[in-house]
Motif scaffolding. Sequence first.
Motif, PDB file in Angstrom:
ATOM      1  N   GLN A 169       0.903  -1.220  -0.182  1.00 24.72           N
ATOM      2  CA  GLN A 169      -0.147  -0.108  -0.046  1.00 24.72           C
ATOM      3  C   GLN A 169       0.890   1.294  -0.060  1.00 24.72           C
ATOM      4  N   ALA A 170       2.038   1.143   0.755  1.00 26.07           N
ATOM      5  CA  ALA A 170       2.799   2.551   0.683  1.00 26.07           C
ATOM      6  C   ALA A 170       3.539   2.321  -0.483  1.00 26.07           C
ATOM      7  N   GLN A 171       3.950   1.374  -1.311  1.00 20.45           N
ATOM      8  CA  GLN A 171       4.844   1.258  -2.431  1.00 20.45           C
ATOM      9  C   GLN A 171       4.073   1.924  -3.786  1.00 20.45           C
ATOM     10  N   ILE A 172       2.728   1.532  -3.662  1.00 18.94           N
ATOM     11  CA  ILE A 172       2.098   2.043  -4.986  1.00 18.94           C
ATOM     12  C   ILE A 172       1.852   3.490  -5.025  1.00 18.94           C
ATOM     13  N   LYS A 173       2.021   4.421  -3.925  1.00 24.02           N
ATOM     14  CA  LYS A 173       2.013   5.680  -4.007  1.00 24.02           C
ATOM     15  C   LYS A 173       3.122   6.333  -4.871  1.00 24.02           C
ATOM     16  N   HIS A 174       4.235   5.411  -5.053  1.00 22.89           N
ATOM     17  CA  HIS A 174       5.319   5.798  -5.729  1.00 22.89           C
ATOM     18  C   HIS A 174       5.312   5.485  -7.173  1.00 22.89           C
ATOM     19  N   VAL A 175       4.164   4.837  -7.658  1.00 24.16           N
ATOM     20  CA  VAL A 175       4.158   4.581  -9.073  1.00 24.16           C
ATOM     21  C   VAL A 175       3.873   5.891  -9.961  1.00 24.16           C
ATOM     22  N   ALA A 184      -6.414   3.906  -7.743  1.00 21.91           N
ATOM     23  CA  ALA A 184      -6.495   2.375  -8.152  1.00 21.91           C
ATOM     24  C   ALA A 184      -5.614   2.135  -9.633  1.00 21.91           C
ATOM     25  N   ALA A 185      -5.334   3.116 -10.396  1.00 24.64           N
ATOM     26  CA  ALA A 185      -4.771   2.835 -11.650  1.00 24.64           C
ATOM     27  C   ALA A 185      -3.085   2.660 -11.158  1.00 24.64           C
ATOM     28  N   GLN A 186      -2.764   3.047  -9.950  1.00 20.83           N
ATOM     29  CA  GLN A 186      -1.402   3.087  -9.695  1.00 20.83           C
ATOM     30  C   GLN A 186      -1.353   1.605  -9.105  1.00 20.83           C
ATOM     31  N   ALA A 187      -2.435   1.182  -8.263  1.00 22.80           N
ATOM     32  CA  ALA A 187      -2.226  -0.284  -7.769  1.00 22.80           C
ATOM     33  C   ALA A 187      -2.490  -1.147  -8.985  1.00 22.80           C
ATOM     34  N   ARG A 188      -3.236  -0.812  -9.826  1.00 22.55           N
ATOM     35  CA  ARG A 188      -3.254  -1.829 -10.838  1.00 22.55           C
ATOM     36  C   ARG A 188      -1.795  -1.972 -11.708  1.00 22.55           C
ATOM     37  N   ALA A 189      -1.212  -0.992 -11.945  1.00 23.08           N
ATOM     38  CA  ALA A 189       0.141  -0.951 -12.498  1.00 23.08           C
ATOM     39  C   ALA A 189       1.149  -1.800 -11.548  1.00 23.08           C
ATOM     40  N   ARG A 210       4.661  -3.010 -12.839  1.00 21.90           N
ATOM     41  CA  ARG A 210       4.757  -1.782 -13.418  1.00 21.90           C
ATOM     42  C   ARG A 210       5.165  -0.723 -12.592  1.00 21.90           C
ATOM     43  N   ASP A 211       6.093   0.158 -12.640  1.00 25.36           N
ATOM     44  CA  ASP A 211       6.200   1.507 -11.840  1.00 25.36           C
ATOM     45  C   ASP A 211       5.891   2.875 -12.328  1.00 25.36           C
ATOM     46  N   TYR A 212       4.836   2.673 -13.441  1.00 27.08           N
ATOM     47  CA  TYR A 212       4.326   3.667 -14.390  1.00 27.08           C
ATOM     48  C   TYR A 212       2.761   3.177 -14.654  1.00 27.08           C
ATOM     49  N   ILE A 213       1.844   4.379 -14.856  1.00 28.13           N
ATOM     50  CA  ILE A 213       0.557   4.035 -15.195  1.00 28.13           C
ATOM     51  C   ILE A 213       0.636   4.495 -16.522  1.00 28.13           C
TER      52      ILE A 213
END
Length: 312
Positions: free
Chosen positions: A206-212, A250-255, A260-263
């Motif tokens: 959960q913390a990591q997806i904020k950096h996508v 949600a798009a960040q979580a899906r990526a 992937r580290d980008y949307i």
Amino acid sequence: MEAIKKARAILNDVIFGKEEVIDLLYIALLAQGHVLLESVPGTGKTKLAKSFAKVMDGKFGRVQFTPDVLPSDVTGIRFFNPKTQEFELRVGPIASNVLLADEINRATPKTQSSLLEIMEENQATIDGETISIQRPFIVIATQNPVESNYGTFPLPEAQLDRFLFQIDLGYPTLQDDKQILSTYRTTDPYETIKATLSLDDIRHQQAQIKHVHVSDAVTDYLLALVHQSRQHPEVELGVSPRGMLALMRAAQARAAIDNRDYITPSDVKILVPYVFPHRIILTMEGSIKKTRMQIVNEIIEAVPVPVEQVSK
């Protein structure tokens, strides 16, 4: 994301033909959102929610909503303990990591509103005392279509807006039904589920997806979709800023789940049909001619998709 992939595979062996729905549940979990499952009775809504909770190494809470359920049955109550001669706080089912709000539209509006603070702020106020809910925390609510039920109370717009996704399970296909009969004739896969997803893993992800990474092109595309929902001639109320942020997360979580580290624009476009419909209100003329999903499809078609981003 190997733990997430393993958890998804386990659920796919319990609930057949719902791979996309299962993916959406894990997207919502990582995006710290909540999910509203809607379908006719007997299509596996409760089974899916219980299986999802069982895969996690956390606490599961359940409320079976009926018209006589009170807000205190959900959040908790302060009671007098005759042994200690003191009032004690007993927290309700909200003290969990996965809360199943079963048949939420059978509860009265007052009881439904008891979830508003929890869903938005991960806390509950009980008799003046504020209780924090441990993360991860996700509400999975189920409801049958309102028009086919007696004694139901449609969820107000303020509560619908707090759900990241509204998902219609629908009926299984003929092949899926055949697999269900074959598998469940001799065993129940739910009984063999073991917890494979730790709470620490979830909190870390959960913390990591904020950096996508979200590029300017994707940001502009997302904003164009949101503003198109507000400008559509047959929409009275469009997507709120909360809905806009929910779509991005949600798009960040899906990526992230896709390693992937980008949307990409596809991440956004694929999720719009689950994020927008329950957040828009049609005009009277619009509601007569079209459904919300038809309007959402028009919104998607009206906004040009930018070139796919293959990297940062």
